[in-house]
Design a protein around this motif. Structure first.
Motif, short mmCIF file in Angstrom:
data_model
loop_
_atom_site.label_atom_id
_atom_site.label_comp_id
_atom_site.label_asym_id
_atom_site.label_seq_id
_atom_site.Cartn_x
_atom_site.Cartn_y
_atom_site.Cartn_z
N MET A 1 -7.73 -7.36 -5.81
CA MET A 1 -8.08 -6.48 -4.95
C MET A 1 -6.81 -5.97 -4.16
O MET A 1 -6.87 -4.65 -3.40
N LEU A 2 -5.69 -6.49 -4.13
CA LEU A 2 -4.51 -6.21 -3.70
C LEU A 2 -3.85 -4.94 -4.20
O LEU A 2 -3.94 -5.04 -5.29
N ARG A 3 -3.45 -3.97 -3.49
CA ARG A 3 -2.87 -2.88 -4.09
C ARG A 3 -1.81 -2.26 -3.16
O ARG A 3 -1.63 -2.62 -1.99
N TYR A 4 -0.91 -1.32 -3.74
CA TYR A 4 -0.05 -0.74 -3.15
C TYR A 4 -0.35 0.60 -2.33
O TYR A 4 -1.33 1.08 -2.76
N PRO A 5 0.03 1.19 -1.41
CA PRO A 5 -0.38 2.12 -0.76
C PRO A 5 -0.21 3.52 -1.76
O PRO A 5 0.58 3.55 -2.66
N SER A 6 -1.19 4.38 -1.87
CA SER A 6 -1.25 5.42 -2.57
C SER A 6 -1.32 6.72 -2.02
O SER A 6 -2.01 6.90 -0.86
N LEU A 7 -0.62 7.64 -2.53
CA LEU A 7 -0.52 9.07 -1.90
C LEU A 7 -1.64 10.00 -2.01
O LEU A 7 -2.17 10.87 -1.62
N ARG A 8 -2.70 9.25 -3.08
CA ARG A 8 -3.93 9.72 -3.35
C ARG A 8 -5.06 9.54 -2.33
O ARG A 8 -6.02 10.18 -2.34
N ALA A 9 -4.90 8.69 -1.28
CA ALA A 9 -5.78 8.03 -0.47
C ALA A 9 -5.43 8.57 0.88
O ALA A 9 -4.43 8.46 1.38
N PRO A 10 -6.30 9.36 1.53
CA PRO A 10 -6.08 9.97 2.86
C PRO A 10 -5.69 9.03 3.85
O PRO A 10 -5.03 9.23 4.79
N LEU A 11 -6.41 7.94 3.79
CA LEU A 11 -6.13 6.90 4.91
C LEU A 11 -4.72 6.24 4.85
O LEU A 11 -4.04 5.71 5.58
N ASP A 12 -4.33 6.18 3.33
CA ASP A 12 -3.11 5.84 3.35
C ASP A 12 -2.04 6.72 3.75
O ASP A 12 -0.96 6.44 4.20
N TRP A 13 -2.46 8.01 3.73
CA TRP A 13 -1.45 8.97 4.60
C TRP A 13 -1.29 8.66 6.04
O TRP A 13 -0.29 8.81 6.66
N LEU A 14 -2.58 8.45 6.44
CA LEU A 14 -2.54 7.92 7.75
C LEU A 14 -1.78 6.98 8.19
O LEU A 14 -1.00 6.79 9.23
#
Length: 434
Positions: free
Chosen positions: A1-14
């Motif tokens: 379930m652990l993951r790196y931040p993604s530029l494709r995820a809007p909340l990760d942009w936040l």
């Protein structure tokens, strides 16, 4: 379930945007203003003391300490401090960013909910603790990093890597002592390898690692001075080099609130220009107040033991609730628990948010949301627009108690239709169950 931040995820942009804004809060005053304040200049000073071979503490343990942490943090700070203030501040901000992301990752992955959270549920704990996260950047305090280390330690225990887990616990303790409250829990759960790992690595971090840089004798002498000035000092005036904060309204620990309720201590002593204020409901001496603290702490501790399920009934769900209670207790058991210490409620709140969103019982979901709202209202009383008199009664301590009570209810009332297999956080193979 652990993951790196993604530029494709809007909340990760936040998340990236928040990190940039919070880092700017640290760097802009240093680059374009009169210099960053709060604890940042102290960290630079400590790093420079190490780089130039100077003492971290005065020779007299009764004198005022500028640096109140063990020597290891100063040794670690010396590396980025060698490059200057801005690289040091940028490094500390980057560590906070990583700690924030990993805290959210571990917290959401360790709730035992049985399903991955949606993006909004994943981000909700960060939204509700954003003021505490801001404090981590603004003040330069390491509590968010310590939380990430402790969660990583318990994640490693889930993966049956107790010695590595012990190293994470030991690193947190060697930086700021209050996480040492994890040791009684590990002993009770018979995590002997994790206990051994914690003790062995604690010796490494306190005695071995600083020795080549500070000198073995010099490091031992500084550890003795630090211990006498910080751990072994206690009186009616206070403890640990910060007498003006110990009984003040800013301290929301069990010790401080109990003393304010049982002795006529001035909870406004951090501002000597204002008249003294007391709030005690009884009037006892310092020794008696300490006995009351001990009795309250023992009652809470035995209560925690009573609700912990035996090994045969443990599940990933109950382990999450159990650890949530533990993090609540570690937060308020610290002798000094200022506002930013309650950053550690991130994990307990995450567990309860997963219960409120995913529990199969509608009435339980509604009740859990109400409980979280109650805790949130209590935490909001710490905002500057509310009088310090309200905070002196221990609003953060009360919020922690509410969250712990909710976790106790859940651990005692699991969904009847669910019987998940035992979790991976189990005692060592050769040990007896608790």
């Amino acid at each position: 379930m652990l993951r790196y931040p993604s530029l494709r995820a809007p909340l990760d942009w936040l998340f990236f945007l928040c990190v940039i804004v919070l880092t700017a809060d640290v760097l802009v005053p240093e680059i374009f203003g009169n210099g960053k304040t709060k604890d940042y200049p102290l960290w630079y000073w400590a790093g420079q003391q190490v780089l130039h071979g100077r003492d971290l503490y005065p020779s007299d343990p009764n004198a005022q300490f500028e640096f109140i942490y063990p020597p290891l943090p100063a040794v670690l700070l010396a590396v980025p401090a060698w490059f200057g203030k801005i690289p040091l501040y940028l490094c500390l901000s980057a560590i906070n960013a990583v700690a924030w992301w990993m805290t959210a990752q571990f917290s959401n992955a360790m709730t035992g909910a049985g399903s991955a959270p949606g993006p909004w549920l994943f981000a909700l704990p960060s939204f509700v603790t954003i003021t505490s996260i801001f404090d981590m950047y603004d003040l330069g305090q390491p509590n968010l990093m310590l939380l990430a280390l402790m969660l990583y330690g318990f994640w490693l225990l889930r993966d049956a890597r107790p010695w590595f887990a012990g190293s994470m616990f030991a690193l947190a303790i060697a930086i700021k002592v209050f996480p040492i409250a994890v040791l009684p829990y590990l002993v009770w759960r018979r995590q002997w390898k994790a206990v051994a790992g914690t003790l062995v690595f604690l010796l490494v971090f306190l005695f071995v690692l600083p020795a080549p840089i500070r000198g073995f004798d010099h490091n031992i002498a500084e550890l003795k001075t630090w211990y006498r000035g910080m751990v072994a000092s206690s009186s009616e005036k206070g403890f640990g080099q910060r007498d003006e904060q110990n009984w003040s309204w800013v301290n929301q620990s069990i010790i401080a609130v109990t003393h304010r309720l049982t002795r006529p201590v001035n909870y406004n002593q951090d501002d000597p220009n204002k008249p003294a204020r007391t709030m005690n409901v009884i009037d006892v001496g310092f020794r008696t107040a300490n006995l009351i603290v001990a009795a309250v702490s023992l009652a809470i501790g035995f209560g925690f033991l009573a609700v912990m399920p035996p090994a045969s009934r443990r599940t990933e769900r109950s382990d999450a609730e159990e650890l949530g209670i533990l993090f609540c207790l570690m937060t308020v058991a610290s002798p000094l628990a200022r506002q930013y210490y309650f950053m550690w409620l991130f994990f307990p709140m995450t567990v309860l948010m997963h219960r409120a969103a995913l529990d199969p019982r509608p009435s339980v979901r509604i009740g859990t949301w109400r409980l979280l709202a109650c805790a949130g209202i209590l935490l909001l009383l710490a905002l500057p627009l509310f009088p310090i008199d309200l905070q002196a009664w221990g609003n953060n301590l009360a919020a922690t108690a509410v969250l712990a009570a909710g976790l106790v209810w859940h651990i005692r009332h699991p969904p009847p239709a669910l019987s998940p297999p035992a979790g991976r956080l189990q005692p060592d193979v050769n040990s007896a169950p608790s």
